[in-house]
Design a protein around this motif. Structure first.
Motif, PDB file in Angstrom:
ATOM      1  N   VAL A  64       0.827  -1.214   0.000  1.00  0.00           N
ATOM      2  CA  VAL A  64       0.000   0.000   0.000  1.00  0.00           C
ATOM      3  C   VAL A  64       0.857   1.259   0.000  1.00  0.00           C
ATOM      4  O   VAL A  64       0.344   2.360  -0.122  1.00  0.00           O
ATOM      5  CB  VAL A  64      -0.960   0.025   1.208  1.00  0.00           C
ATOM      6  N   HIS A  65       2.157   1.119   0.133  1.00  0.00           N
ATOM      7  CA  HIS A  65       3.049   2.265   0.232  1.00  0.00           C
ATOM      8  C   HIS A  65       3.555   2.690  -1.143  1.00  0.00           C
ATOM      9  O   HIS A  65       4.347   1.983  -1.774  1.00  0.00           O
ATOM     10  CB  HIS A  65       4.224   1.938   1.165  1.00  0.00           C
ATOM     11  N   HIS A  66       3.072   3.851  -1.580  1.00  0.00           N
ATOM     12  CA  HIS A  66       3.468   4.427  -2.869  1.00  0.00           C
ATOM     13  C   HIS A  66       3.497   5.933  -2.731  1.00  0.00           C
ATOM     14  O   HIS A  66       2.641   6.512  -2.065  1.00  0.00           O
ATOM     15  CB  HIS A  66       2.498   4.018  -3.981  1.00  0.00           C
ATOM     16  N   PHE A  67       4.460   6.543  -3.369  1.00  0.00           N
ATOM     17  CA  PHE A  67       4.639   7.983  -3.220  1.00  0.00           C
ATOM     18  C   PHE A  67       4.941   8.653  -4.559  1.00  0.00           C
ATOM     19  O   PHE A  67       5.638   9.649  -4.610  1.00  0.00           O
ATOM     20  CB  PHE A  67       5.762   8.258  -2.209  1.00  0.00           C
ATOM     21  N   GLY A  68       4.440   8.048  -5.640  1.00  0.00           N
ATOM     22  CA  GLY A  68       4.683   8.606  -6.967  1.00  0.00           C
ATOM     23  C   GLY A  68       6.057   8.275  -7.515  1.00  0.00           C
ATOM     24  O   GLY A  68       6.574   8.977  -8.374  1.00  0.00           O
ATOM     25  N   GLU A  69       6.636   7.165  -7.046  1.00  0.00           N
ATOM     26  CA  GLU A  69       7.977   6.765  -7.494  1.00  0.00           C
ATOM     27  C   GLU A  69       7.981   6.477  -8.992  1.00  0.00           C
ATOM     28  O   GLU A  69       7.000   6.012  -9.549  1.00  0.00           O
ATOM     29  CB  GLU A  69       8.472   5.533  -6.726  1.00  0.00           C
ATOM     30  N   THR A  70       9.116   6.784  -9.612  1.00  0.00           N
ATOM     31  CA  THR A  70       9.302   6.496 -11.040  1.00  0.00           C
ATOM     32  C   THR A  70      10.166   5.255 -11.246  1.00  0.00           C
ATOM     33  O   THR A  70      10.362   4.813 -12.370  1.00  0.00           O
ATOM     34  CB  THR A  70       9.963   7.684 -11.757  1.00  0.00           C
ATOM     35  N   LEU A  71      10.663   4.718 -10.142  1.00  0.00           N
ATOM     36  CA  LEU A  71      11.586   3.591 -10.177  1.00  0.00           C
ATOM     37  C   LEU A  71      11.506   2.881  -8.838  1.00  0.00           C
ATOM     38  O   LEU A  71      11.281   3.516  -7.805  1.00  0.00           O
ATOM     39  CB  LEU A  71      13.003   4.125 -10.400  1.00  0.00           C
ATOM     40  N   ALA A  72      11.653   1.584  -8.842  1.00  0.00           N
ATOM     41  CA  ALA A  72      11.758   0.831  -7.592  1.00  0.00           C
ATOM     42  C   ALA A  72      12.752  -0.300  -7.807  1.00  0.00           C
ATOM     43  O   ALA A  72      12.855  -0.864  -8.901  1.00  0.00           O
ATOM     44  CB  ALA A  72      10.405   0.269  -7.174  1.00  0.00           C
ATOM     45  N   LEU A  73      13.495  -0.588  -6.761  1.00  0.00           N
ATOM     46  CA  LEU A  73      14.401  -1.733  -6.778  1.00  0.00           C
ATOM     47  C   LEU A  73      13.869  -2.732  -5.770  1.00  0.00           C
ATOM     48  O   LEU A  73      13.706  -2.408  -4.591  1.00  0.00           O
ATOM     49  CB  LEU A  73      15.828  -1.308  -6.411  1.00  0.00           C
ATOM     50  N   LEU A  74      13.582  -3.920  -6.241  1.00  0.00           N
ATOM     51  CA  LEU A  74      13.125  -5.003  -5.373  1.00  0.00           C
ATOM     52  C   LEU A  74      14.359  -5.824  -5.032  1.00  0.00           C
ATOM     53  O   LEU A  74      14.973  -6.438  -5.909  1.00  0.00           O
ATOM     54  CB  LEU A  74      12.077  -5.855  -6.088  1.00  0.00           C
ATOM     55  N   VAL A  75      14.749  -5.779  -3.770  1.00  0.00           N
ATOM     56  CA  VAL A  75      15.981  -6.435  -3.332  1.00  0.00           C
ATOM     57  C   VAL A  75      15.619  -7.772  -2.689  1.00  0.00           C
ATOM     58  O   VAL A  75      14.871  -7.824  -1.718  1.00  0.00           O
ATOM     59  CB  VAL A  75      16.764  -5.551  -2.342  1.00  0.00           C
ATOM     60  N   CYS A  76      16.171  -8.833  -3.260  1.00  0.00           N
ATOM     61  CA  CYS A  76      15.902 -10.195  -2.814  1.00  0.00           C
ATOM     62  C   CYS A  76      17.234 -10.906  -2.595  1.00  0.00           C
ATOM     63  O   CYS A  76      18.301 -10.354  -2.864  1.00  0.00           O
ATOM     64  CB  CYS A  76      15.128 -10.965  -3.896  1.00  0.00           C
ATOM     65  N   TYR A  77      17.150 -12.153  -2.120  1.00  0.00           N
ATOM     66  CA  TYR A  77      18.347 -12.992  -2.097  1.00  0.00           C
ATOM     67  C   TYR A  77      17.974 -14.409  -2.492  1.00  0.00           C
ATOM     68  O   TYR A  77      16.834 -14.842  -2.321  1.00  0.00           O
ATOM     69  CB  TYR A  77      19.047 -12.960  -0.735  1.00  0.00           C
TER      70      TYR A  77
END
Length: 178
Positions: A64-77
């Motif tokens: 539910v957390h969004h702030f108008g981002e133009t990019l996101a990095l999903l960090v996994c392992y």
């Protein structure tokens, strides 16, 4: 600015402009993540770059957390690629991924790109939306972009506990334990 000033001035951006992050800046941010230390240098991190409208729409179905981002990095392992302590079986992957995310977050700030670290997401939705294999464990989302003109730190940003409440010196006998 020195490193402590950089770390202290960075804040969670909760309002981004619509200006996209340039590829050279994204590359520098990803290089900072790649330079991060990991246990035994196993490098189990897996970073998904989400910048297309479709990918960002999928992201909206995971948190539910969004702030108008133009990019996101999903960090996994990758659970099959991380080091594991032999005396208790604890894997290093979550810590390794957090170190990678922190390096990228601070590199972004150094380049004028804002971030918000999101840990509040549905991991099963992430797995489904981004077709992650069972061995790929999501740890953090770094929402990114240029801060909007009126973006500002939360009112809690500068409230830090006194160092005496979080840092301890001694040999740590029963009486000295934190």
């Amino acid at each position: 600015m020195d490193f402590v000033e950089l770390a202290e001035s960075r804040f969670s951006v909760r309002k981004f402009s619509d200006r996209p992050v340039e590829e050279d800046k994204l590359d520098a941010i990803l290089r900072a993540g790649q330079a991060s230390p990991t246990a035994c240098n196993d490098q189990p991190q897996r970073v998904l770059v989400l910048q297309t409208p479709d990918a960002l729409e999928k992201l909206k179905r995971c948190t539910v957390h969004h702030f108008g981002e133009t990019l996101a990095l999903l960090v996994c392992y990758d659970t099959t690629q991380c080091w594991t302590r032999d005396y208790d079986g604890r894997p290093s992957g979550e810590v390794d991924a957090a170190i990678v995310a922190t390096h990228m977050m601070l590199a972004a700030h150094d380049l004028g790109v804002g971030t918000t670290w999101v840990m509040h997401f549905n991991p099963e939705a992430v797995r489904e939306e981004f077709a992650l294999p069972d061995s790929c464990e999501p740890v953090a989302m770094l929402l990114m972009g240029y801060p909007a003109q009126d973006a500002k730190p939360s009112r809690l940003h500068s409230q830090k506990k006194p160092r005496e409440e979080t840092v301890f010196y001694g040999s740590f006998s029963q009486e000295e334990a934190p």
